[in-house]
Design a protein around this motif. Structure first.
Motif, short mmCIF file in Angstrom:
data_model
loop_
_atom_site.label_atom_id
_atom_site.label_comp_id
_atom_site.label_asym_id
_atom_site.label_seq_id
_atom_site.Cartn_x
_atom_site.Cartn_y
_atom_site.Cartn_z
N TRP A 21 6.76 0.80 -6.49
CA TRP A 21 7.40 2.10 -6.70
C TRP A 21 7.34 2.63 -8.13
O TRP A 21 7.71 3.77 -8.38
CB TRP A 21 8.85 2.03 -6.23
N VAL A 22 6.88 1.82 -9.08
CA VAL A 22 6.87 2.27 -10.47
C VAL A 22 5.49 2.22 -11.12
O VAL A 22 5.10 3.12 -11.87
CB VAL A 22 7.87 1.43 -11.32
N GLU A 23 4.71 1.18 -10.81
CA GLU A 23 3.48 0.92 -11.56
C GLU A 23 2.50 2.09 -11.53
O GLU A 23 1.79 2.33 -12.52
CB GLU A 23 2.78 -0.35 -11.05
N HIS A 24 2.43 2.84 -10.43
CA HIS A 24 1.41 3.89 -10.35
C HIS A 24 1.60 4.96 -11.43
O HIS A 24 0.62 5.54 -11.91
CB HIS A 24 1.39 4.53 -8.95
N VAL A 25 2.83 5.18 -11.86
CA VAL A 25 3.07 6.17 -12.92
C VAL A 25 2.67 5.58 -14.28
O VAL A 25 2.07 6.26 -15.11
CB VAL A 25 4.54 6.61 -12.93
N VAL A 26 3.00 4.31 -14.51
CA VAL A 26 2.59 3.65 -15.75
C VAL A 26 1.06 3.65 -15.86
O VAL A 26 0.50 3.93 -16.94
CB VAL A 26 3.13 2.20 -15.80
N GLU A 27 0.38 3.37 -14.75
CA GLU A 27 -1.08 3.34 -14.76
C GLU A 27 -1.65 4.72 -15.08
O GLU A 27 -2.60 4.84 -15.87
CB GLU A 27 -1.59 2.85 -13.39
N ASP A 28 -1.08 5.77 -14.48
CA ASP A 28 -1.55 7.13 -14.77
C ASP A 28 -1.46 7.44 -16.26
O ASP A 28 -2.39 7.99 -16.86
CB ASP A 28 -0.73 8.15 -13.98
N VAL A 29 -0.33 7.11 -16.86
CA VAL A 29 -0.12 7.41 -18.27
C VAL A 29 -1.05 6.57 -19.15
O VAL A 29 -1.64 7.07 -20.11
CB VAL A 29 1.36 7.16 -18.65
N ALA A 30 -1.19 5.29 -18.82
CA ALA A 30 -1.97 4.37 -19.65
C ALA A 30 -3.46 4.69 -19.65
O ALA A 30 -4.18 4.34 -20.60
CB ALA A 30 -1.74 2.93 -19.19
N ALA A 33 -8.58 -1.40 -10.32
CA ALA A 33 -8.62 -0.36 -9.28
C ALA A 33 -8.44 -0.98 -7.90
O ALA A 33 -8.50 -2.20 -7.73
CB ALA A 33 -9.94 0.42 -9.34
N GLN A 34 -8.20 -0.11 -6.94
CA GLN A 34 -8.25 -0.46 -5.53
C GLN A 34 -9.15 0.56 -4.85
O GLN A 34 -9.10 1.75 -5.17
CB GLN A 34 -6.85 -0.42 -4.91
N LEU A 35 -9.97 0.10 -3.93
CA LEU A 35 -10.90 0.97 -3.23
C LEU A 35 -10.49 1.05 -1.77
O LEU A 35 -10.19 0.03 -1.13
CB LEU A 35 -12.32 0.44 -3.36
N TYR A 36 -10.49 2.27 -1.24
CA TYR A 36 -9.90 2.54 0.08
C TYR A 36 -10.96 3.03 1.07
O TYR A 36 -12.04 3.49 0.68
CB TYR A 36 -8.80 3.58 -0.06
N PHE A 37 -10.61 2.95 2.35
CA PHE A 37 -11.53 3.31 3.43
C PHE A 37 -11.09 4.62 4.07
O PHE A 37 -9.91 4.78 4.40
CB PHE A 37 -11.57 2.19 4.47
N PRO A 38 -12.00 5.56 4.25
CA PRO A 38 -11.63 6.85 4.86
C PRO A 38 -11.13 6.66 6.28
O PRO A 38 -11.52 5.73 6.98
CB PRO A 38 -12.93 7.65 4.82
N GLY A 39 -10.21 7.54 6.68
CA GLY A 39 -9.71 7.49 8.04
C GLY A 39 -8.47 6.66 8.23
O GLY A 39 -7.86 6.69 9.31
N ASP A 40 -8.06 5.90 7.22
CA ASP A 40 -6.84 5.10 7.35
C ASP A 40 -5.64 6.04 7.40
O ASP A 40 -5.49 6.93 6.56
CB ASP A 40 -6.71 4.14 6.17
N ILE A 44 2.77 3.48 0.74
CA ILE A 44 4.08 3.13 0.21
C ILE A 44 4.03 2.93 -1.30
O ILE A 44 5.03 3.16 -2.00
CB ILE A 44 4.64 1.87 0.92
N ALA A 45 2.87 2.53 -1.84
CA ALA A 45 2.74 2.28 -3.28
C ALA A 45 2.20 3.48 -4.05
O ALA A 45 2.02 3.39 -5.27
CB ALA A 45 1.84 1.08 -3.52
N SER A 46 1.91 4.59 -3.37
CA SER A 46 1.41 5.81 -4.03
C SER A 46 0.21 5.53 -4.92
O SER A 46 0.09 6.09 -6.01
CB SER A 46 2.53 6.46 -4.86
N ALA A 47 -0.71 4.68 -4.46
CA ALA A 47 -1.81 4.23 -5.31
C ALA A 47 -3.17 4.83 -4.94
O ALA A 47 -4.15 4.62 -5.66
CB ALA A 47 -1.91 2.70 -5.25
N VAL A 48 -3.26 5.59 -3.84
CA VAL A 48 -4.54 6.11 -3.39
C VAL A 48 -4.91 7.36 -4.19
O VAL A 48 -4.08 8.24 -4.42
CB VAL A 48 -4.50 6.46 -1.89
N LYS A 49 -6.18 7.41 -4.64
CA LYS A 49 -6.72 8.58 -5.32
C LYS A 49 -8.03 8.96 -4.64
O LYS A 49 -8.76 8.07 -4.16
CB LYS A 49 -6.97 8.28 -6.80
#
Length: 281
Positions: free
Chosen positions: A84-93, A236-243, A250-255
């Motif tokens: 719930w927090v790391e994704h904002v720290v990552e964006d800023v960093a 990074a994390q890599l995601y699959f289309p259609g999921d 829940i982690a707000s990490a998809v870009k």
């Protein structure tokens, strides 16, 4: 499919907490008192403002105290903060970067996964469940130079949504490997497509999810860390289309930049995804 026992939140949380303490925690050394005071005061002021705005009652306050105690007892502070927090720290960093977009590391990284060379397979069990996946790519610099000897560390969940070293009955380095690029910065990785999964819900984080009426799902993803001398580390994390949970992770990490483009192959699927690293500041 290999029989496994589901890990408890407490067991997974304890593993994540101990891993963090041994691998990363260095306290606040190097951070000035002025900086600590500034950040602590503003966080507390934001909490105070929320209490005043929503007229928080003693009953709600005591429920919060009880829940915070449970987070610690369950060892779930790494899970809570990473979700719930790391994704904002990552964006800023990483907002200054010109190369690839990154995202959160999450609580399940383990350093020093076995070396597999420039082309190889991640360690896995015999008949590892999941669609075979072959990934080819290249690591370059924002200067355009190919980065020979770059490290691509890969880890991901299995078909049950479980990570080795954080769940029982799974070999130590299952679905974890380190790959080193060739003279042209290229690599080829063979693994299996991971499954979506829910974060642990039998502990304190699960109680918050239930009380708030949220879901606990993370979309299927591959975790990577990419590094090369003289360049900034990319996580990074890599995601699959259609999921179905790409849009409400829940982690707000998809870009959008992290979505893959799998294509059918004779045996499973293939993907191509390259990395461009920023020179170190």
């Amino acid at each position: 499919m290999t029989a496994t026992h589901s890990p408890t939140a407490a067991a997974s949380g304890a593993n994540a907490t101990e891993r963090f303490k041994s691998d990363k925690f260095a306290g606040v050394a190097g951070t000035s008192k002025e900086r600590v005071s500034l950040l602590a005061r503003e966080v507390l002021e934001a909490v105070h403002a929320t209490i005043r705005k929503h007229k928080v009652t003693y009953e709600e306050y005591n429920a919060l105290k009880s829940w915070l105690i449970s987070v610690g007892e369950d060892g779930e502070w790494p899970l809570f903060l990473d979700v719930w927090v790391e994704h904002v720290v990552e964006d800023v960093a990483t907002e200054h970067r010109k190369g690839n977009k990154g995202t959160i590391e999450g609580p399940y990284y383990v350093p020093d996964a076995p070396e597999q060379g420039a082309r190889g397979s991640v360690p896995s069990r015999e008949n590892e469940p999941g669609t075979p996946l072959t990934w080819t790519g290249q690591v370059t610099s924002t200067t355009g130079a190919a980065l020979a000897g770059a490290k691509v560390e890969l880890w991901h969940a299995d078909a049950d949504g479980l990570y080795s070293q954080f769940a029982p009955d799974i070999p130590e380095w299952n679905l974890r490997g380190t790959f080193t690029t060739d003279d042209e910065g290229r690599f080829e990785i063979r693994t299996v497509r991971p499954a979506p999964y829910q974060i642990p819900t039998d502990g304190a984080c699960g109680k918050l999810i239930a009380a708030a009426g949220w879901h606990a799902w993370r979309p299927a993803h591959l975790h990577v860390k990419v590094s090369a001398p003289g360049h900034e580390l990319l996580t990074a994390q890599l995601y699959f289309p259609g999921d179905e949970h790409n849009d409400d992770d829940i982690a707000s990490a998809v870009k959008p930049e992290l979505l893959l483009d799998p294509r059918p192959a004779d045996n499973g699927e293939t993907i191509e995804y390259d990395f461009v690293l920023d020179p170190a500041l």
